[in-house]
Structure formats: C-alpha cells, structure tokens
Design a protein around this motif. Structure first.
Motif, PDB file in Angstrom:
ATOM      1  N   ALA A 200       0.817  -1.210   0.000  1.00 32.69           N
ATOM      2  CA  ALA A 200       0.000   0.000   0.000  1.00 32.69           C
ATOM      3  C   ALA A 200       0.851   1.260   0.000  1.00 32.69           C
ATOM      4  CB  ALA A 200      -0.925  -0.003   1.223  1.00 32.69           C
ATOM      5  N   ALA A 201       2.086   1.163   0.512  1.00 34.23           N
ATOM      6  CA  ALA A 201       2.941   2.336   0.667  1.00 34.23           C
ATOM      7  C   ALA A 201       3.866   2.591  -0.516  1.00 34.23           C
ATOM      8  CB  ALA A 201       3.790   2.182   1.933  1.00 34.23           C
ATOM      9  N   HIS A 202       3.993   1.645  -1.422  1.00 40.10           N
ATOM     10  CA  HIS A 202       5.046   1.703  -2.433  1.00 40.10           C
ATOM     11  C   HIS A 202       5.054   3.008  -3.233  1.00 40.10           C
ATOM     12  CE1 HIS A 202       6.882   0.853  -6.421  1.00 40.10           C
ATOM     13  NE2 HIS A 202       7.790   0.252  -5.667  1.00 40.10           N
ATOM     14  N   ASP A 203       3.960   3.324  -3.873  1.00 39.17           N
ATOM     15  CA  ASP A 203       3.924   4.518  -4.724  1.00 39.17           C
ATOM     16  C   ASP A 203       4.032   5.803  -3.906  1.00 39.17           C
ATOM     17  OD1 ASP A 203       3.707   2.893  -6.927  1.00 39.17           O
ATOM     18  OD2 ASP A 203       1.538   3.153  -7.156  1.00 39.17           O
ATOM     19  N   ALA A 204       3.418   5.810  -2.729  1.00 37.98           N
ATOM     20  CA  ALA A 204       3.474   6.993  -1.878  1.00 37.98           C
ATOM     21  C   ALA A 204       4.906   7.279  -1.432  1.00 37.98           C
ATOM     22  CB  ALA A 204       2.567   6.809  -0.665  1.00 37.98           C
ATOM     23  N   LEU A 205       5.678   6.237  -1.155  1.00 35.62           N
ATOM     24  CA  LEU A 205       7.075   6.440  -0.760  1.00 35.62           C
ATOM     25  C   LEU A 205       7.898   7.004  -1.911  1.00 35.62           C
ATOM     26  CD1 LEU A 205       7.998   3.293   1.394  1.00 35.62           C
ATOM     27  CD2 LEU A 205       7.267   5.548   2.159  1.00 35.62           C
TER      28      LEU A 205
ATOM     29  N   VAL B 108       9.571  14.399  -3.672  1.00 36.53           N
ATOM     30  CA  VAL B 108       9.185  15.731  -3.201  1.00 36.53           C
ATOM     31  C   VAL B 108      10.199  16.295  -2.215  1.00 36.53           C
ATOM     32  CG1 VAL B 108       7.483  16.980  -1.815  1.00 36.53           C
ATOM     33  CG2 VAL B 108       6.727  15.423  -3.606  1.00 36.53           C
ATOM     34  N   THR B 109      10.695  15.451  -1.312  1.00 41.36           N
ATOM     35  CA  THR B 109      11.576  15.938  -0.242  1.00 41.36           C
ATOM     36  C   THR B 109      13.062  15.808  -0.571  1.00 41.36           C
ATOM     37  OG1 THR B 109      11.638  13.772   0.867  1.00 41.36           O
ATOM     38  CG2 THR B 109       9.843  15.280   1.458  1.00 41.36           C
ATOM     39  N   GLY B 110      13.416  14.867  -1.419  1.00 42.26           N
ATOM     40  CA  GLY B 110      14.824  14.618  -1.700  1.00 42.26           C
ATOM     41  C   GLY B 110      15.513  13.782  -0.640  1.00 42.26           C
ATOM     42  N   GLU B 111      14.783  13.420   0.425  1.00 41.51           N
ATOM     43  CA  GLU B 111      15.345  12.620   1.505  1.00 41.51           C
ATOM     44  C   GLU B 111      14.781  11.198   1.458  1.00 41.51           C
ATOM     45  OE1 GLU B 111      17.750  13.688   3.179  1.00 41.51           O
ATOM     46  OE2 GLU B 111      17.624  15.879   3.121  1.00 41.51           O
ATOM     47  N   THR B 112      15.320  10.314   2.275  1.00 41.75           N
ATOM     48  CA  THR B 112      14.862   8.938   2.331  1.00 41.75           C
ATOM     49  C   THR B 112      13.458   8.866   2.925  1.00 41.75           C
ATOM     50  OG1 THR B 112      17.115   8.061   2.528  1.00 41.75           O
ATOM     51  CG2 THR B 112      15.320   6.648   3.313  1.00 41.75           C
TER      52      THR B 112
ATOM     53  N   GLU C  23      15.432   5.294  -0.893  1.00 39.59           N
ATOM     54  CA  GLU C  23      16.578   6.062  -0.433  1.00 39.59           C
ATOM     55  C   GLU C  23      16.731   7.377  -1.181  1.00 39.59           C
ATOM     56  OE1 GLU C  23      20.165   3.797  -0.463  1.00 39.59           O
ATOM     57  OE2 GLU C  23      19.283   2.079   0.565  1.00 39.59           O
ATOM     58  N   SER C  24      17.260   8.347  -0.465  1.00 37.96           N
ATOM     59  CA  SER C  24      17.610   9.628  -1.063  1.00 37.96           C
ATOM     60  C   SER C  24      18.665   9.407  -2.141  1.00 37.96           C
ATOM     61  CB  SER C  24      18.152  10.569   0.015  1.00 37.96           C
ATOM     62  OG  SER C  24      18.734  11.715  -0.563  1.00 37.96           O
ATOM     63  N   ASP C  25      18.635  10.263  -3.161  1.00 38.40           N
ATOM     64  CA  ASP C  25      19.667  10.163  -4.189  1.00 38.40           C
ATOM     65  C   ASP C  25      20.849  11.086  -3.901  1.00 38.40           C
ATOM     66  OD1 ASP C  25      18.466  12.581  -4.636  1.00 38.40           O
ATOM     67  OD2 ASP C  25      17.677  12.092  -6.618  1.00 38.40           O
TER      68      ASP C  25
ATOM     69  N   SER D  52       7.714   8.059   7.204  1.00 37.02           N
ATOM     70  CA  SER D  52       8.640   9.096   7.657  1.00 37.02           C
ATOM     71  C   SER D  52       9.523   9.607   6.530  1.00 37.02           C
ATOM     72  CB  SER D  52       9.530   8.565   8.785  1.00 37.02           C
ATOM     73  OG  SER D  52      10.612   7.794   8.264  1.00 37.02           O
ATOM     74  N   VAL D  53      10.053  10.786   6.768  1.00 34.51           N
ATOM     75  CA  VAL D  53      11.113  11.371   5.952  1.00 34.51           C
ATOM     76  C   VAL D  53      12.315  11.499   6.875  1.00 34.51           C
ATOM     77  CG1 VAL D  53      11.852  13.355   4.603  1.00 34.51           C
ATOM     78  CG2 VAL D  53       9.442  12.688   4.610  1.00 34.51           C
ATOM     79  N   CYS D  54      13.456  10.947   6.474  1.00 29.62           N
ATOM     80  CA  CYS D  54      14.624  10.994   7.348  1.00 29.62           C
ATOM     81  C   CYS D  54      15.874  11.371   6.564  1.00 29.62           C
ATOM     82  CB  CYS D  54      14.835   9.669   8.068  1.00 29.62           C
ATOM     83  SG  CYS D  54      15.110   8.244   7.000  1.00 29.62           S
ATOM     84  N   GLY D  55      16.790  12.023   7.255  1.00 29.49           N
ATOM     85  CA  GLY D  55      18.031  12.442   6.632  1.00 29.49           C
ATOM     86  C   GLY D  55      19.020  12.891   7.679  1.00 29.49           C
ATOM     87  N   PRO D  56      20.193  13.334   7.266  1.00 26.22           N
ATOM     88  CA  PRO D  56      21.175  13.858   8.219  1.00 26.22           C
ATOM     89  C   PRO D  56      20.579  15.030   8.988  1.00 26.22           C
ATOM     90  CG  PRO D  56      22.171  13.531   6.061  1.00 26.22           C
ATOM     91  CD  PRO D  56      20.699  13.373   5.881  1.00 26.22           C
ATOM     92  N   ALA D  57      20.897  15.124  10.274  1.00 26.63           N
ATOM     93  CA  ALA D  57      20.302  16.147  11.126  1.00 26.63           C
ATOM     94  C   ALA D  57      20.576  17.556  10.616  1.00 26.63           C
ATOM     95  CB  ALA D  57      20.808  15.987  12.559  1.00 26.63           C
TER      96      ALA D  57
END
Length: 264
Positions: free
Chosen positions: A88-93, A99-103, A121-123, A220-225
């Motif tokens: 269910a999450a695949h396309d949304a992720l 949109v965010t550029g982050e993981t 993963e973020s590129d 979630s959206v996660c990345g370096p602090a």
C-alpha cells in the motif's frame, strides 16, 4: 475466549522464545532467554534445540549462544515481501522521496514495537538508510513515537511504565516528558525527532491507519540532522501527512471513521 490447553501453552512459550531474538541484535544464551521469558532453563533449552533442528536458529559451539538461522531469515524476508502495508505504501514512498529529496520509509506496528518494511533512499551522496525487518522500540524516534501517540491509553501506559532504553544522549526516557510529546504529536498529526534513535539523524513521521481506524504504522522522511532542520521538517510536514493519508486509504481506512487515539 477458549480455555488454554497444553498445546496452546507450549506454542505460546515457543513463540515467545523465538520473538526474543527479534528484540535483540546479538546472539543469546539459554540463561538469558530463560530470564527474559520467565521459562525454566530446561524448557528453554528444549525449545531452542527444536528451533535449531528446523533451521530457525543456529547454535554457536564456541560461545554456547544461539542466533537466528537461515529459515528465520527466509520467513522474515517473505513476511516483508507480502505485507499489505508495504504494498500500500510503495507509490506513496516514491513520491515522498521525490518531493523531499530525503529517504522515505514506512514502518509497521508489531507487538512491543515496530519494524521498517520499506524505504526509498535519497539520491543525495550523504543520506540516511534504515534496517528493514529489525524491531525497534516505540519511545525513540519519530516513526515509533507517532505510532505510540495513537495507541489506546492503556497500551501507551504499558510502554511508559516499562524501563525505557536510552539509545543516545537525546533519547527521551522520562515518562512525563514522553506524555507531553505524545499529546503534541496527536494534536499536530506528525512527530519530529533529532538524534533520538541514531546520532546525527533527523526525521519527521505521520501515522498510518488501517481499515478499522486503529494505528497500523507510520511513514517518515529521514536524513542527516544538519539537513533535517526545523525549517525543513515544517516544509516536509504536509508531504508526510499526505503520504500517510494516501497509504491509509490504500489499506481501506475510510475518511469518515475517527482514528482510535490514546485520548479515548
């Protein structure tokens, strides 16, 4: 409820022993497992021996400890692969990462915690990645705490009254402080974290609900602090909520059913 029988008790004991390996990241000995589960050493040893024979566990003769075996790895990988929440999450992720550029990640609620089911993963060269299938506690990090925020009150208290592990210098382990953050997360519909589960990491997470309106997991959206600043989290808040709502709808959550929140 049907009365317990010898077979169901034995099955429950075996399951508890096996689940203990999902809560740890190292090999375990008989005595340690017996203490954690409340079983006798003799019962624990018989269960472990059976699991070794069928490949769910391996026994290290040098250390006299047990660890997960290849059959357990196969089951874990298969469980993630067929998960309805993951599908269910695949396309949304994918869209959230763009949109965010982050993981972007999705986590599922499991007994006593949560597990990451998938990530995009973020590129960017410096990025955050997560370990799929490993169980994490609910009190540390945004993905877990937003799930905790929407659990019924008695389930929240079950977590808050247990010893809370401090993973980093900023992990919140004071029950009173946690209750305040959970209340804020319910009101805002998102939860933020900086370095609480992993040093140098930042994230923002939103809740995912199942068809019955109960909390099923989180996105979630996660990345370096240093990139996941308060300003960045504010900018990503809408995208995280939109992704979570999209996933919830894919799971069958109807918009006119109230979520089962801890305040009830």
């Amino acid at each position: 409820m049907e009365p317990s029988t010898g077979g169901t008790v034995a099955t429950a004991r075996a399951a508890e022993v096996l689940l203990e390996f999902g809560r740890r990241t190292r090999a375990l000995g008989v005595s340690e497992i017996a203490r954690s589960t409340g079983l006798s050493k003799a019962v624990t040893h018989r269960i472990l021996t059976t699991f070794v024979e069928c490949g769910l566990l391996l026994y290290d003769t040098a250390t006299r400890r047990y660890l997960l075996g290849p059959a357990a790895a196969t089951l874990g990988a298969r469980a993630i692969d067929v998960s309805p929440l993951r599908r269910a999450a695949h396309d949304a992720l994918l869209d959230l990462q763009r949109v965010t550029g982050e993981t972007a990640t999705v986590s599922a609620r499991v007994p006593g915690g949560r597990v990451y089911l998938d990530q995009v993963e973020s590129d960017q060269e410096i990025k955050m990645t997560v370990e799929l299938g490993r169980r994490f506690d609910l009190h540390s990090g945004s993905s877990g705490r937003i799930i905790l925020a929407f659990l019924p009150e008695h389930e929240q208290e079950d977590v808050l009254t247990q010893p809370l592990t401090r993973l980093t210098s900023t992990t919140i382990v004071e029950p009173g402080v946690l209750r305040d953050t959970l209340r804020e997360a319910r009101e805002r519909g998102v939860c933020r974290s900086v370095g609480e589960r992993q040093e140098g990491a930042g994230s923002i997470a939103a809740p995912v609900f199942g068809a019955d309106g109960t909390i099923a997991g989180s996105v979630s959206v996660c990345g370096p602090a240093y990139r996941m600043t308060p300003e960045a989290c504010t900018a990503y808040e809408g995208a995280a909520k939109d992704a979570a709502s999209r996933i919830s709808r894919n799971l069958g959550y109807p918009v006119d059913v109230p979520t089962t929140a801890a305040a009830e």
